[in-house]
Design a protein around this motif. Structure first.
Motif, PDB file in Angstrom:
ATOM      1  N   VAL A  36       0.855  -1.183   0.000  1.00  0.00           N
ATOM      2  CA  VAL A  36       0.000   0.000   0.000  1.00  0.00           C
ATOM      3  C   VAL A  36       0.892   1.233   0.000  1.00  0.00           C
ATOM      4  N   SER A  37       0.300   2.371  -0.290  1.00  0.00           N
ATOM      5  CA  SER A  37       1.038   3.625  -0.227  1.00  0.00           C
ATOM      6  C   SER A  37       0.138   4.683   0.379  1.00  0.00           C
ATOM      7  N   THR A  38       0.687   5.853   0.612  1.00  0.00           N
ATOM      8  CA  THR A  38      -0.106   6.963   1.147  1.00  0.00           C
ATOM      9  C   THR A  38      -0.864   7.696   0.045  1.00  0.00           C
ATOM     10  N   ALA A  39      -0.648   7.339  -1.213  1.00  0.00           N
ATOM     11  CA  ALA A  39      -1.344   7.988  -2.323  1.00  0.00           C
ATOM     12  C   ALA A  39      -2.834   7.685  -2.270  1.00  0.00           C
ATOM     13  N   ILE A  40      -3.660   8.673  -2.568  1.00  0.00           N
ATOM     14  CA  ILE A  40      -5.110   8.490  -2.622  1.00  0.00           C
ATOM     15  C   ILE A  40      -5.454   8.001  -4.027  1.00  0.00           C
ATOM     16  N   ILE A  41      -5.880   6.756  -4.117  1.00  0.00           N
ATOM     17  CA  ILE A  41      -6.094   6.108  -5.400  1.00  0.00           C
ATOM     18  C   ILE A  41      -7.479   6.453  -5.942  1.00  0.00           C
ATOM     19  N   ASP A  42      -7.547   6.826  -7.225  1.00  0.00           N
ATOM     20  CA  ASP A  42      -8.840   7.097  -7.859  1.00  0.00           C
ATOM     21  C   ASP A  42      -8.953   6.412  -9.217  1.00  0.00           C
ATOM     22  N   THR A  43      -8.120   5.392  -9.445  1.00  0.00           N
ATOM     23  CA  THR A  43      -8.016   4.760 -10.750  1.00  0.00           C
ATOM     24  C   THR A  43      -8.356   3.275 -10.671  1.00  0.00           C
ATOM     25  N   ALA A  44      -9.139   2.814 -11.631  1.00  0.00           N
ATOM     26  CA  ALA A  44      -9.493   1.402 -11.722  1.00  0.00           C
ATOM     27  C   ALA A  44      -8.348   0.623 -12.362  1.00  0.00           C
ATOM     28  N   ARG A  45      -8.251  -0.648 -12.010  1.00  0.00           N
ATOM     29  CA  ARG A  45      -7.209  -1.504 -12.552  1.00  0.00           C
ATOM     30  C   ARG A  45      -7.482  -1.812 -14.021  1.00  0.00           C
ATOM     31  N   GLY A  46      -6.388  -1.893 -14.782  1.00  0.00           N
ATOM     32  CA  GLY A  46      -6.514  -2.295 -16.173  1.00  0.00           C
ATOM     33  C   GLY A  46      -6.414  -1.114 -17.120  1.00  0.00           C
ATOM     34  N   ASP A  47      -6.435  -1.439 -18.388  1.00  0.00           N
ATOM     35  CA  ASP A  47      -6.294  -0.434 -19.436  1.00  0.00           C
ATOM     36  C   ASP A  47      -7.613  -0.271 -20.191  1.00  0.00           C
ATOM     37  N   GLY A  48      -7.736   0.854 -20.865  1.00  0.00           N
ATOM     38  CA  GLY A  48      -8.899   1.076 -21.706  1.00  0.00           C
ATOM     39  C   GLY A  48     -10.136   1.414 -20.908  1.00  0.00           C
ATOM     40  N   ASN A  49     -11.277   0.913 -21.360  1.00  0.00           N
ATOM     41  CA  ASN A  49     -12.565   1.239 -20.753  1.00  0.00           C
ATOM     42  C   ASN A  49     -12.822   0.367 -19.529  1.00  0.00           C
ATOM     43  N   VAL A  50     -12.164   0.738 -18.438  1.00  0.00           N
ATOM     44  CA  VAL A  50     -12.369   0.067 -17.157  1.00  0.00           C
ATOM     45  C   VAL A  50     -12.946   1.068 -16.171  1.00  0.00           C
ATOM     46  N   VAL A  51     -13.749   0.578 -15.227  1.00  0.00           N
ATOM     47  CA  VAL A  51     -14.380   1.436 -14.237  1.00  0.00           C
ATOM     48  C   VAL A  51     -14.564   0.631 -12.957  1.00  0.00           C
ATOM     49  N   SER A  52     -14.470   1.314 -11.810  1.00  0.00           N
ATOM     50  CA  SER A  52     -14.709   0.696 -10.509  1.00  0.00           C
ATOM     51  C   SER A  52     -15.914   1.366  -9.855  1.00  0.00           C
ATOM     52  N   PHE A  53     -16.879   0.555  -9.432  1.00  0.00           N
ATOM     53  CA  PHE A  53     -18.025   1.059  -8.688  1.00  0.00           C
ATOM     54  C   PHE A  53     -17.766   0.877  -7.193  1.00  0.00           C
ATOM     55  N   THR A  54     -17.981   1.942  -6.421  1.00  0.00           N
ATOM     56  CA  THR A  54     -17.820   1.897  -4.973  1.00  0.00           C
ATOM     57  C   THR A  54     -19.056   2.494  -4.318  1.00  0.00           C
ATOM     58  N   PHE A  55     -19.413   1.947  -3.149  1.00  0.00           N
ATOM     59  CA  PHE A  55     -20.640   2.341  -2.460  1.00  0.00           C
ATOM     60  C   PHE A  55     -20.332   2.627  -0.994  1.00  0.00           C
ATOM     61  N   ASP A  56     -20.749   3.800  -0.532  1.00  0.00           N
ATOM     62  CA  ASP A  56     -20.424   4.282   0.809  1.00  0.00           C
ATOM     63  C   ASP A  56     -21.621   4.231   1.755  1.00  0.00           C
ATOM     64  N   ASP A  57     -21.283   4.274   3.058  1.00  0.00           N
ATOM     65  CA  ASP A  57     -22.194   4.580   4.171  1.00  0.00           C
ATOM     66  C   ASP A  57     -23.106   3.429   4.578  1.00  0.00           C
ATOM     67  N   GLY A  58     -22.954   2.265   3.981  1.00  0.00           N
ATOM     68  CA  GLY A  58     -23.751   1.113   4.396  1.00  0.00           C
ATOM     69  C   GLY A  58     -23.024   0.322   5.467  1.00  0.00           C
ATOM     70  N   PRO A  59     -23.539  -0.875   5.744  1.00  0.00           N
ATOM     71  CA  PRO A  59     -24.680  -1.492   5.068  1.00  0.00           C
ATOM     72  C   PRO A  59     -26.015  -0.936   5.555  1.00  0.00           C
ATOM     73  N   ASN A  60     -27.004  -0.999   4.652  1.00  0.00           N
ATOM     74  CA  ASN A  60     -28.311  -0.421   4.890  1.00  0.00           C
ATOM     75  C   ASN A  60     -29.366  -1.454   4.502  1.00  0.00           C
ATOM     76  N   PRO A  61     -30.159  -1.927   5.456  1.00  0.00           N
ATOM     77  CA  PRO A  61     -31.089  -3.018   5.148  1.00  0.00           C
ATOM     78  C   PRO A  61     -32.150  -2.661   4.126  1.00  0.00           C
ATOM     79  N   ALA A  62     -32.390  -1.373   3.919  1.00  0.00           N
ATOM     80  CA  ALA A  62     -33.407  -0.979   2.950  1.00  0.00           C
ATOM     81  C   ALA A  62     -32.923  -1.120   1.512  1.00  0.00           C
ATOM     82  N   ASP A  63     -31.624  -0.908   1.269  1.00  0.00           N
ATOM     83  CA  ASP A  63     -31.138  -0.846  -0.112  1.00  0.00           C
ATOM     84  C   ASP A  63     -29.960  -1.760  -0.426  1.00  0.00           C
ATOM     85  N   THR A  64     -29.133  -2.081   0.567  1.00  0.00           N
ATOM     86  CA  THR A  64     -27.964  -2.920   0.284  1.00  0.00           C
ATOM     87  C   THR A  64     -28.342  -4.292  -0.270  1.00  0.00           C
TER      88      THR A  64
END
Length: 235
Positions: A36-64
């Protein structure tokens, strides 16, 4: 020649000075653990059209649970940034998230702004949150930390010293505004760029619009040959 009493005094003084030097030399520093490093990561792994979905503040029984069903149906893995007091209330959902193959992230105990906290205060909170997660799921792997509100302060170095990669984002769709599912879909389709880590929420309020938007946008992205990956690590 020193007496034995003087020798003992010198020895005690030497030990005390050595301990002081060590404390001064390490005070205020936090060494990142391997991988690990102290860098704040904002990049998805891989090349080209890659994206990472992240979800905060759960778990929530209504929606999770419904979000987990959506991700399972579309064969997408995501990162769930867990809030400690929510974990304590809904430990069964932590187990369900992990059982579905998703990745866990420490998102603090009470979602406090840590930007002015000392490293000691931050470390205590992060340890308390990780302990809550591991009470729900013993031996849980928690590779990431995300600061509430993106108010990082000194938390990146502290998180890295505890073995957690600081996790940021490139796109926040502001789903806390609950602007409607159509608008959230638009923000996702127009805002996602190659390699983006996307910030969304499954807790902290009614997130039904977010779940609906995710359900609609994943097939669109897949039809355009986007791939869903986890965020990078710093090393």
């Amino acid at each position: 020649m020193f007496s034995s009493a003087n020798s003992r005094r010198v020895l005690r003084l030497t030990v005390a000075l050595s301990a002081l030097a060590l404390a001064l030399g390490t005070a205020g520093t936090a060494q990142a653990r391997p991988g690990v490093s102290t860098a704040i990561i904002d990049t998805a792994r891989g090349d080209g059209n890659v994206v990472s979905f992240t979800f905060d503040d759960g778990p929530n029984p209504a929606d999770t649970p419904r979000l987990l069903d959506v991700l399972r149906r579309h064969h997408v893995k995501a990162v769930f940034c867990l809030q400690g007091d929510q974990v304590e209330q809904h430990p069964e959902l932590v187990r369900r998230i992990a059982a579905a193959g998703h990745t866990l992230c420490n998102h603090s105990m009470h979602h406090d702004d840590m930007s002015t906290w000392t490293p000691e205060q931050i470390a205590a909170d992060l340890r308390q949150t990780s302990a809550a997660i591991r009470r729900a799921l013993p031996h849980a792997r928690i590779p990431y930390f995300r600061a509430p509100y993106g108010a990082w302060g000194q938390s990146p170095a502290v998180a890295a010293s505890l073995g957690m990669q600081p996790l940021g984002w490139r796109l926040a769709i502001a789903d806390w505004e609950t602007p409607g599912t159509d608008e959230l879909v638009r923000r996702l389709e127009e805002g996602i760029t190659p390699g983006a880590v996307v910030l969304m929420h499954d807790g902290g309020g009614d997130r039904s619009q977010t779940v609906d938007a995710v359900d609609r946008v994943i097939p669109v992205l897949k039809s355009r040959h986007w791939r869903f990956t986890l965020p990078e690590t710093g090393c």
